[in-house]
Design an enzyme around this catalytic site. Structure first.
Site, PDB file in Angstrom:
ATOM      1  N   SER A   1       0.735  -1.148  -0.061  1.00 27.06           N
ATOM      2  CA  SER A   1       0.055   0.028  -0.087  1.00 27.06           C
ATOM      3  C   SER A   1       0.820   1.270   0.086  1.00 27.06           C
ATOM      4  O   SER A   1       1.985   1.080   0.447  1.00 27.06           O
ATOM      5  CB  SER A   1      -1.120   0.105   1.297  1.00 27.06           C
ATOM      6  OG  SER A   1      -1.686   1.343   1.439  1.00 27.06           O
TER       7      SER A   1
ATOM      8  N   TYR B   1      -1.879  -0.367  10.563  1.00 25.10           N
ATOM      9  CA  TYR B   1      -1.929  -0.614   8.935  1.00 25.10           C
ATOM     10  C   TYR B   1      -0.671  -0.492   8.330  1.00 25.10           C
ATOM     11  O   TYR B   1       0.071  -1.321   7.544  1.00 25.10           O
ATOM     12  CB  TYR B   1      -3.270   0.052   8.390  1.00 25.10           C
ATOM     13  CG  TYR B   1      -3.434  -0.311   7.173  1.00 25.10           C
ATOM     14  CD1 TYR B   1      -3.705  -1.649   6.663  1.00 25.10           C
ATOM     15  CD2 TYR B   1      -3.080   0.574   6.000  1.00 25.10           C
ATOM     16  CE1 TYR B   1      -4.074  -1.896   5.416  1.00 25.10           C
ATOM     17  CE2 TYR B   1      -3.306   0.217   4.696  1.00 25.10           C
ATOM     18  CZ  TYR B   1      -3.764  -1.033   4.259  1.00 25.10           C
ATOM     19  OH  TYR B   1      -3.758  -1.372   3.039  1.00 25.10           O
TER      20      TYR B   1
END
Length: 256
Positions: A155, A168
């Site tokens: 990501s 995250y």
């Protein structure tokens, strides 16, 4: 069941096989589904894995109706045995395991002081342990074949840290570190990291904090489609065997 179609073993520097056997985790929606459809349309044979077996069965049926080669198998990436069973099923079906797309992931964003420990552990289990389980399941098969390609979905949060994304981001930084270490250890294995920016998917639905979820939804107007990530994966695996696309960041033009 049809006899497995075995792809030829190609030497480094030769053209890539026009049809590869590709395993995709988290294939029931979003990037996983879009990647399965894109790769099948490009002539690859795809094995879809996810916990929602009814969903992946329907996607595989759609792909087959469009003339593509697809199958599916139940998969929980937090279980090593489930992941190994997924890889075995692909090999039994197609004869080889040439590409793994480690896509399964969760993103329950929250501030650290919210102390959502169960959500932290879930992210670690799926986003990090799930990637390691995928590698552990396919690496022996790829070593035996003398070639293989592992595509790990990270990501842009693996390149930067924003408020609510500390844990995250930590999991996605870990995916990049694992990928780079595996790449450096390998001479017959290709390793690619794809880092999506804002992408339309179901990931945001896993955010339990309503204020954070609303803030993320407010940003999604500029999000790109999951098919853009599938196209990047298609590009990476379509290179000649002596070309390793190590890292690709794909984000909306309007994303800061």
């Amino acid at each position: 069941m049809n006899a497995p179609a075995v792809s030829p073993v190609l030497s480094p520097g030769s053209a890539v096989s026009p049809s590869k056997v590709v395993l995709i985790t988290g294939a029931s929606s979003g990037i996983g589904e879009a990647t399965a459809r894109r790769l099948a349309a490009s002539g690859h044979r795809v094995m879809l894995g996810a916990r929602r077996t009814d969903r992946i069965a329907a996607i595989a049926k759609d792909i087959q109706a469009d003339g593509g080669a697809a199958d599916h198998h139940e998969l929980d990436v937090t279980s090593l045995e489930s992941t190994r069973s997924f890889a075995r099923a692909a090999r039994e079906r197609y004869g080889r395991v040439e590409v793994l797309v480690n896509n399964a992931g969760v993103m329950p964003l929250s501030t650290v002081d919210a102390l959502k420990v169960d959500e932290w552990n879930r992210m670690i289990d799926v986003n990090v342990r799930g990637v390691l389980h995928g590698i552990a399941a396919v690496l022996p098969l790829m070593r035996e074949q003398g070639a293989g390609h592992i595509v790990n979905i990270a990501s842009v949060s693996g390149h930067r840290v924003d408020p609510t994304a500390a844990v995250y981001s930590a999991t996605k930084f870990a995916v990049r570190a694992i990928s780079e270490g595996l790449r450096q250890e390998s001479r017959d294995l290709r390793v690619t990291v794809i880092s999506p920016g804002l992408t339309r998917s179901e990931l945001t639905e896993g955010i339990s904090d309503s204020a954070v979820r609303e803030a993320v939804h407010d940003q999604m107007g500029i999000a790109i489609s999951a098919s853009a990530i599938g196209a990047a994966i298609d590009y990476a695996i379509g290179q000649p065997l002596d070309v390793d696309i190590n890292e690709v960041v794909v984000r909306p033009t309007a994303q800061g």
